[in-house]
Design a protein around this motif. Structure first.
Motif, PDB file in Angstrom:
ATOM      1  N   PHE A 194       0.878  -1.170   0.000  1.00 33.05           N
ATOM      2  CA  PHE A 194       0.000   0.000   0.000  1.00 33.05           C
ATOM      3  C   PHE A 194       0.915   1.220   0.000  1.00 33.05           C
ATOM      4  O   PHE A 194       1.635   1.459   0.984  1.00 33.05           O
ATOM      5  CB  PHE A 194      -0.868   0.029   1.265  1.00 33.05           C
ATOM      6  N   LYS A 195       0.885   2.010  -1.077  1.00 31.70           N
ATOM      7  CA  LYS A 195       1.790   3.148  -1.209  1.00 31.70           C
ATOM      8  C   LYS A 195       1.020   4.430  -1.493  1.00 31.70           C
ATOM      9  O   LYS A 195      -0.160   4.404  -1.838  1.00 31.70           O
ATOM     10  CB  LYS A 195       2.809   2.888  -2.326  1.00 31.70           C
ATOM     11  N   TYR A 196       1.728   5.541  -1.342  1.00 34.71           N
ATOM     12  CA  TYR A 196       1.113   6.860  -1.545  1.00 34.71           C
ATOM     13  C   TYR A 196       1.939   7.624  -2.570  1.00 34.71           C
ATOM     14  O   TYR A 196       2.952   8.246  -2.251  1.00 34.71           O
ATOM     15  CB  TYR A 196       1.055   7.626  -0.218  1.00 34.71           C
ATOM     16  N   VAL A 197       1.530   7.542  -3.831  1.00 32.06           N
ATOM     17  CA  VAL A 197       2.227   8.218  -4.926  1.00 32.06           C
ATOM     18  C   VAL A 197       1.216   9.047  -5.703  1.00 32.06           C
ATOM     19  O   VAL A 197       0.246   8.510  -6.239  1.00 32.06           O
ATOM     20  CB  VAL A 197       2.930   7.201  -5.853  1.00 32.06           C
ATOM     21  N   THR A 198       1.419  10.346  -5.739  1.00 33.91           N
ATOM     22  CA  THR A 198       0.480  11.252  -6.412  1.00 33.91           C
ATOM     23  C   THR A 198       0.971  11.713  -7.771  1.00 33.91           C
ATOM     24  O   THR A 198       0.235  12.398  -8.483  1.00 33.91           O
ATOM     25  CB  THR A 198       0.202  12.487  -5.542  1.00 33.91           C
ATOM     26  N   ALA A 199       2.191  11.355  -8.147  1.00 35.33           N
ATOM     27  CA  ALA A 199       2.715  11.737  -9.467  1.00 35.33           C
ATOM     28  C   ALA A 199       3.736  10.694  -9.895  1.00 35.33           C
ATOM     29  O   ALA A 199       4.592  10.289  -9.116  1.00 35.33           O
ATOM     30  CB  ALA A 199       3.355  13.119  -9.417  1.00 35.33           C
ATOM     31  N   TRP A 200       3.658  10.264 -11.147  1.00 34.32           N
ATOM     32  CA  TRP A 200       4.593   9.277 -11.660  1.00 34.32           C
ATOM     33  C   TRP A 200       4.634   9.365 -13.173  1.00 34.32           C
ATOM     34  O   TRP A 200       3.849  10.082 -13.799  1.00 34.32           O
ATOM     35  CB  TRP A 200       4.211   7.875 -11.198  1.00 34.32           C
ATOM     36  N   SER A 201       5.543   8.614 -13.779  1.00 34.37           N
ATOM     37  CA  SER A 201       5.679   8.645 -15.230  1.00 34.37           C
ATOM     38  C   SER A 201       6.103   7.271 -15.722  1.00 34.37           C
ATOM     39  O   SER A 201       6.828   6.552 -15.037  1.00 34.37           O
ATOM     40  CB  SER A 201       6.728   9.684 -15.648  1.00 34.37           C
ATOM     41  N   ALA A 202       5.634   6.919 -16.913  1.00 35.75           N
ATOM     42  CA  ALA A 202       6.033   5.668 -17.549  1.00 35.75           C
ATOM     43  C   ALA A 202       7.193   5.945 -18.511  1.00 35.75           C
ATOM     44  O   ALA A 202       7.562   7.101 -18.759  1.00 35.75           O
ATOM     45  CB  ALA A 202       4.864   5.040 -18.295  1.00 35.75           C
ATOM     46  N   LYS A 203       7.753   4.895 -19.079  1.00 33.79           N
ATOM     47  CA  LYS A 203       8.918   5.072 -19.941  1.00 33.79           C
ATOM     48  C   LYS A 203       8.587   5.822 -21.227  1.00 33.79           C
ATOM     49  O   LYS A 203       9.485   6.311 -21.908  1.00 33.79           O
ATOM     50  CB  LYS A 203       9.533   3.710 -20.267  1.00 33.79           C
ATOM     51  N   ASP A 204       7.290   5.930 -21.578  1.00 28.81           N
ATOM     52  CA  ASP A 204       6.883   6.692 -22.752  1.00 28.81           C
ATOM     53  C   ASP A 204       6.717   8.179 -22.430  1.00 28.81           C
ATOM     54  O   ASP A 204       6.204   8.942 -23.225  1.00 28.81           O
ATOM     55  CB  ASP A 204       5.569   6.139 -23.326  1.00 28.81           C
ATOM     56  N   ARG A 205       7.150   8.591 -21.237  1.00 29.72           N
ATOM     57  CA  ARG A 205       7.146   9.992 -20.802  1.00 29.72           C
ATOM     58  C   ARG A 205       5.726  10.547 -20.677  1.00 29.72           C
ATOM     59  O   ARG A 205       5.494  11.734 -20.811  1.00 29.72           O
ATOM     60  CB  ARG A 205       8.002  10.856 -21.736  1.00 29.72           C
ATOM     61  N   ILE A 206       4.811   9.672 -20.384  1.00 33.55           N
ATOM     62  CA  ILE A 206       3.451  10.101 -20.053  1.00 33.55           C
ATOM     63  C   ILE A 206       3.383  10.281 -18.544  1.00 33.55           C
ATOM     64  O   ILE A 206       3.545   9.332 -17.788  1.00 33.55           O
ATOM     65  CB  ILE A 206       2.406   9.081 -20.536  1.00 33.55           C
ATOM     66  N   VAL A 207       3.157  11.502 -18.110  1.00 30.73           N
ATOM     67  CA  VAL A 207       3.179  11.844 -16.693  1.00 30.73           C
ATOM     68  C   VAL A 207       1.762  11.837 -16.147  1.00 30.73           C
ATOM     69  O   VAL A 207       0.852  12.384 -16.762  1.00 30.73           O
ATOM     70  CB  VAL A 207       3.817  13.228 -16.473  1.00 30.73           C
ATOM     71  N   GLN A 208       1.579  11.232 -14.999  1.00 35.60           N
ATOM     72  CA  GLN A 208       0.258  11.191 -14.389  1.00 35.60           C
ATOM     73  C   GLN A 208       0.294  11.870 -13.022  1.00 35.60           C
ATOM     74  O   GLN A 208       1.283  11.783 -12.287  1.00 35.60           O
ATOM     75  CB  GLN A 208      -0.222   9.745 -14.237  1.00 35.60           C
ATOM     76  N   PHE A 209      -0.827  12.509 -12.676  1.00 28.48           N
ATOM     77  CA  PHE A 209      -0.975  13.175 -11.391  1.00 28.48           C
ATOM     78  C   PHE A 209      -2.299  12.745 -10.761  1.00 28.48           C
ATOM     79  O   PHE A 209      -3.271  12.498 -11.464  1.00 28.48           O
ATOM     80  CB  PHE A 209      -0.985  14.697 -11.553  1.00 28.48           C
ATOM     81  N   ARG A 210      -2.316  12.700  -9.427  1.00 27.75           N
ATOM     82  CA  ARG A 210      -3.540  12.451  -8.691  1.00 27.75           C
ATOM     83  C   ARG A 210      -3.651  13.445  -7.544  1.00 27.75           C
ATOM     84  O   ARG A 210      -2.649  14.010  -7.092  1.00 27.75           O
ATOM     85  CB  ARG A 210      -3.589  11.022  -8.137  1.00 27.75           C
ATOM     86  N   ASP A 211      -4.862  13.650  -7.069  1.00 26.86           N
ATOM     87  CA  ASP A 211      -5.072  14.582  -5.966  1.00 26.86           C
ATOM     88  C   ASP A 211      -4.390  14.085  -4.696  1.00 26.86           C
ATOM     89  O   ASP A 211      -4.389  12.887  -4.399  1.00 26.86           O
ATOM     90  CB  ASP A 211      -6.567  14.762  -5.699  1.00 26.86           C
ATOM     91  N   ASP A 212      -3.834  15.008  -3.952  1.00 25.60           N
ATOM     92  CA  ASP A 212      -3.167  14.701  -2.702  1.00 25.60           C
ATOM     93  C   ASP A 212      -4.221  14.597  -1.602  1.00 25.60           C
ATOM     94  O   ASP A 212      -4.353  15.465  -0.745  1.00 25.60           O
ATOM     95  CB  ASP A 212      -2.154  15.810  -2.396  1.00 25.60           C
ATOM     96  N   ILE A 213      -4.983  13.501  -1.643  1.00 25.70           N
ATOM     97  CA  ILE A 213      -6.178  13.378  -0.830  1.00 25.70           C
ATOM     98  C   ILE A 213      -5.887  13.452   0.669  1.00 25.70           C
ATOM     99  O   ILE A 213      -6.697  13.970   1.448  1.00 25.70           O
ATOM    100  CB  ILE A 213      -6.928  12.064  -1.181  1.00 25.70           C
TER     101      ILE A 213
END
Length: 433
Positions: A390-409
């Motif tokens: 169980f982890k808490y990650v609100t921003a990450w990216s895949a090797k295709d340089r697509i960056v994802q963000f989620r709300d810091d709930i």
């Protein structure tokens, strides 16, 4: 870290807790550094209603889907690349704020749409060839859907309140968010294993990973702010079909006691029975519900209204936390899926159960389904315990340089504007742990 020479860029805040979910913008730092906004503004104008949809120019929301796990071997390097890209965006002035008091959608013409076009171009969600105009055409709609996919928002292609809030988070704040999450990912030094389950709390989603590829993804319901889901590392050792549900002490005190004061039939209506420490059943009518919560076990029988429905997935932890099915399937369709008392509800849990029990002799999908139909409580020991995180990650990216963000709930990233959906959280019904 991918590049030690860049380490000075990292925000070395004290990490509140160890971390980890799915999503992003294909951006190129070099491209953003070289293309001045004048070039974007002077690009060929678009916006006539007879525009032909250009799938190549407008990167579609479907392109966001990937089988790359958040914690894959290149997770740290991928986030570091995103940091470089966003440093370039910030160095070039960031992106404009989209100012509108109305929803923006296809077919509209409004000066705010020109701002929106610039915003989406800079983040890589809209091709520069789309040009700058006041028209909300099919290219803008698809760009908005792509943006929504990267931010865990409903893919309606409309700039409503929550999409607008996400659009207007400043670029330097997103850069800070990426740096914070790089620290979280770098803090994960455990060998994750050949097969493992990962729950990314702020994304409210689950990955079943095998050989560094995502085998299954599941929408999840996780803990609300007042009763957060804990961050933990463990191993799945048991799956129980047709489980009993035992109410945690916190739910007994905060929920069941007040409900019994209002409705003395609440326990009977919900098939919850009381047991003392010798396993003897206790009559609820003998309890003073206006006093302190009795030191009894509150156990709900298996069945269609059971809080865990068909399945409970157990793993070792000190929080009495587990994953489970739910009779309230409609909650998986909500924008804000922070509804539980700390445990994690899993959509299509029988698919995940089948994957978990794959190496447990005799427990294929057919037997799982047949057992659930019997309604009999059936605990199953997992042959090879599977790591779960169980982890808490609100921003990450895949090797295709697509960056994802989620709300810091849970408001752990240090910027109020990142906790965009926190106002949506409400107290759930008692039986939804």
């Amino acid at each position: 870290m991918a590049d030690n020479d860049r380490s000075s860029f990292l925000s070395r805040r004290t990490f509140l807790t160890s971390a980890a979910a799915l999503g992003g913008a294909a951006v190129s730092g070099a491209a953003f550094g070289q293309v001045a906004m004048d070039d974007v503004i002077n690009a060929p104008r678009r916006g006539n209603w007879d525009d032909q949809f250009d799938a190549k120019a407008s990167r579609t929301a479907a392109a966001i889907t990937t089988r790359n796990p958040i914690f894959g071997p290149g997770a740290s390097a991928n986030i570091q690349q995103a940091i470089y890209d966003y440093e370039s965006i910030v160095a070039n002035g960031g992106w404009p704020k989209v100012e509108t008091s109305v929803k923006l959608k296809i077919g509209m013409s409004d000066p705010a749409i020109a701002q929106l076009r610039k915003r989406l171009m800079i983040s890589g969600d809209l091709a520069q060839s789309a040009g700058i105009s006041n028209e909300y055409d099919s290219l803008v709609e698809e760009g908005v859907k792509r943006f929504q996919a990267r931010h865990g928002l409903p893919l309606d292609g409309v700039i409503g309140k929550y999409t607008l809030d996400a659009v207007n988070v400043p670029a330097d704040t997103r850069l800070m968010q990426l740096r914070t999450n790089l620290e979280r990912v770098n803090a994960i030094t455990t060998d994750l294993g050949q097969r493992y389950v990962m729950v990314n709390i702020p994304a409210a989603y689950i990955e079943a990973v095998e050989d560094n590829r995502v085998a299954q993804r599941h929408t999840a319901i996780v803990g609300r702010i007042s009763r957060p889901t804990p961050i933990l590392d463990s191993k799945i050792y048991n799956v129980t079909l047709n489980p009993y549900w035992t109410a945690p002490r916190s739910i007994v005190e905060k929920d069941i006691m007040p409900l019994m004061r209002k409705n003395p039939k609440y326990l009977a209506d919900n098939k919850i029975r009381l047991f003392d420490n010798k396993g003897q059943e206790v009559d609820p009518s003998t309890i003073d519900w206006n006093g302190e919560a009795p030191k009894l076990m509150f156990r709900q029988d298996p069945g269609p209204i059971n809080a865990m429905a068909s399945t409970k997935i157990n793993f070792h932890n000190e929080h009495a936390t587990y994953m489970h099915d739910t009779p309230s399937q409609g909650l998986f369709n909500k924008l804000s899926r922070f509804e539980s008392s700390g445990c994690v509800r899993c959509q299509n849990v029988r698919d995940l159960t089948t994957w978990i029990l794959r190496d447990t002799a005799g427990w294929d999908r057919a037997r799982i389904e047949a057992t659930i139909k019997t309604g009999v409580n059936t605990p199953i020991q997992v042959a090879n315990e599977i790591p779960i995180y169980f982890k808490y990650v609100t921003a990450w990216s895949a090797k295709d340089r697509i960056v994802q963000f989620r709300d810091d709930i849970y408001q752990m990233d240090g910027a109020q504007e990142l906790a965009l959906q926190t106002g949506l959280n409400q107290e759930p019904a008692v039986a939804n742990n």
